[in-house]
Design an enzyme around this catalytic site. Structure first.
Site, short mmCIF file in Angstrom:
data_model
loop_
_atom_site.label_atom_id
_atom_site.label_comp_id
_atom_site.label_asym_id
_atom_site.label_seq_id
_atom_site.Cartn_x
_atom_site.Cartn_y
_atom_site.Cartn_z
N ASP A 1 3.62 9.45 -1.11
CA ASP A 1 2.43 8.72 -0.68
C ASP A 1 2.21 7.57 -1.64
O ASP A 1 2.39 7.75 -2.85
CB ASP A 1 1.21 9.67 -0.73
CG ASP A 1 0.20 9.39 0.39
OD1 ASP A 1 0.11 8.23 0.81
OD2 ASP A 1 -0.47 10.35 0.83
N HIS B 1 0.81 -1.22 0.00
CA HIS B 1 0.00 0.00 0.00
C HIS B 1 0.85 1.27 0.00
O HIS B 1 0.34 2.35 -0.25
CB HIS B 1 -0.95 0.00 1.20
CG HIS B 1 -2.05 -1.01 1.07
ND1 HIS B 1 -3.33 -0.68 0.72
CD2 HIS B 1 -2.05 -2.35 1.22
CE1 HIS B 1 -4.08 -1.77 0.65
NE2 HIS B 1 -3.32 -2.80 0.96
#
Ligand code: GDG
Length: 463
Positions: free
Chosen positions: A368, A160
């Site tokens: 991110d 992730h």
């Protein structure tokens, strides 16, 4: 269809739809085939409560046709596996922050112990045809541990968070062990093509992996398929939430309070990867360089508390308090405060209302994996009068969301200019950008993501 076994650090009850995002997608995939969700129970037991390193009780609970299987940890294992290696080494290093990584060898021992414990507890619950989908950086070595005790099932992994470039990875003392562990999977999924490229460069240069046609690499006597699967949101669920009472109430309240002003919004966990101090500095420059925004542009920054027992997070908290106080002190008026900084979690049901009431979203992480807030902001807008997304080019989401205003968050002056552009963007341009962004997050939503991953995993030849 084979049974799906999902494994992640935290497990959610699939019947609780309020859990949002990933939990919704996994729950749906699990319900379709019947399945099991395996992970940590959330309990960290002290020695006085019977907690012992490398051991933990297994709990089984039935939730419809999904079995929730969770394991307790002892405090020492939890601290070294979760706070230590996962969040004190892998999280900072994978977000390019080697300066914040604490390479303590005790952390590694705990990380290995917990992955071995999970493998030992999970293996007896598995059936030969199960498909296993393991999530995130806490569990990188889990497939290798499962293989070591004889599990031959198809196993996929999804990261992730970002995968950093080769030389940053190489600074992690156990980088070769970690990357070799990825070859125990049949399929490894990343958020973006950038991450996939980092993987490809690393394995070819450091592990001398042989590319075997598109997406496949052979090393350590195994072949792994690697691909990018950008995670999405459940657009309809978020829009539906926006029609709820709490969301509408929040929208009305913010619109009434800011009738003659403009709202800018940030929603993040208080994490150093999210670029929050740089965002406040960019907002400062907006007020300093474009004085027409004074007494008008207001930044609502929600910074949900996160991992507070890790030192770097406490430092960030004081920096944010200092910066927001300084901006309010310099530009605030008796009837207006430029920054509303909220260091608490906001109820999920209010978020769509807050997004819809805002003219601009500031999603400006320094790095991110994806960033779901960017997608939630788009999903919550009124298509007739949509707000504008200012998005960091270093968020995985930037690969898909090209019609956002892409910025370099380290460059606070050009970020301020982009915010100014967002605040003055003509309606027709806002509508056309929003329409394209909405189409993109709809066609590649969270259901698409889990279906694509599981389809690729089912097609993958093991070994
Ligand atoms: C990791 C990766 C990747 C935030 N504050 C509140 C709140 N949130 C919700 C948001 C959003 C979620 O939390 C945050 O998701 P992000 O994607 O933005 O970031 P991470 O938590 O770092 O997630 C990331 C993601 O995994 C999925 O793969 O995109 O790159 O780092 O849904 O709305 N929710 C509530 N109150 C808050 O105050 N209820």
């Amino acid at each position: 269809m084979p049974r799906l076994v999902a494994v992640s650090n935290r497990v959610a009850d699939p019947r609780n739809v309020a859990a949002g995002g990933l939990a919704v997608a996994l729950s749906e995939a699990l319900r379709q085939t019947g399945g099991m969700w395996f992970g940590w129970s959330g309990k960290a037991l002290d020695a006085s409560q019977g907690g012992t390193p490398g051991e933990g009780e297994l709990h089984l609970q039935q939730a419809g046709n999904v079995t929730l299987a969770t394991v307790d940890l002892c405090r020492e294992d939890h601290d070294s596996y979760y706070l230590g290696y996962s969040n004190g080494v892998l999280w900072p290093a994978f977000h390019y922050r080697l300066d914040l990584a604490d390479f303590d060898s005790n952390y590694l021992n705990g990380y290995r112990r917990v992955n071995q414990l999970f493998a030992r507890k999970l293996a007896p619950l598995l059936e030969p045809d199960d498909v296993i989908w393991i999530h995130d950086y806490h569990l990188i070595p889990l497939a290798a541990e499962l293989r070591a005790i004889g599990c031959g099932q198809r196993i996929g992994f999804f990261l992730h968070i970002p995968l950093p470039p080769r030389l940053i990875l190489a600074a992690i003392p156990q980088h070769d062990w970690l990357m070799r562990a990825l070859f125990a999977y049949d399929l490894v999924g990343f958020q973006s093509h950038t991450d996939l490229e980092h993987f490809s460069r690393y394995v070819q240069n450091e592990a001398f992996a042989e590319p075997m046609g598109e997406h496949r690499f052979r090393a350590f006597h195994r072949t792994v398929r690697a691909e990018a699967f950008p995670i999405g949101i459940d657009v309809d669920e978020f829009a539906e939430l926006g029609r709820g009472e709490e969301a509408r109430e929040t929208y009305e309240m913010m619109r009434a309070q800011y009738a003659s002003r403009r709202l800018l919004l940030g929603i993040d966990r208080l994490d150093y990867s999210k670029g929050l101090p740089q965002r406040l500095k960019a907002f400062y420059r907006l007020l300093a360089e474009y004085p027409e925004n004074r007494n008008s542009a207001t930044l609502v920054q929600i910074a949900a508390p996160s991992r507070e027992s890790v030192d770097a997070y406490a430092d960030l908290r004081s920096e944010m308090e200092q910066l927001s106080g300084a901006i309010n002190g310099e530009f605030g008026e008796l009837d207006w405060m430029p920054v509303r900084y909220i260091h608490r979690t906001t109820a999920r049901k209010r978020l769509p209302g807050l997004c819809r009431a805002s003219s601009v979203a500031l999603v400006t992480p320094l790095r991110d994996g994806m960033n779901l807030v960017a997608k939630e902001f788009i999903a919550a807008q009124d298509p007739e009068d949509p707000g504008v997304l200012v998005l960091s080019r270093f968020a995985g989401a930037a690969e898909q969301l090209k019609e956002a205003l892409l910025v370099n968050p380290y460059d606070t002056m050009t970020t301020a200019q982009a915010i100014q552009q967002a605040l003055h963007m003509p309606l027709a341009e806002r509508q056309s950008r929003h329409q394209k962004l909405l189409e993109r997050i709809r066609s590649q939503d969270v259901h698409w993501w889990s279906q694509e991953f599981l389809r690729a995993l089912s097609e993958t030849e093991g070994g």
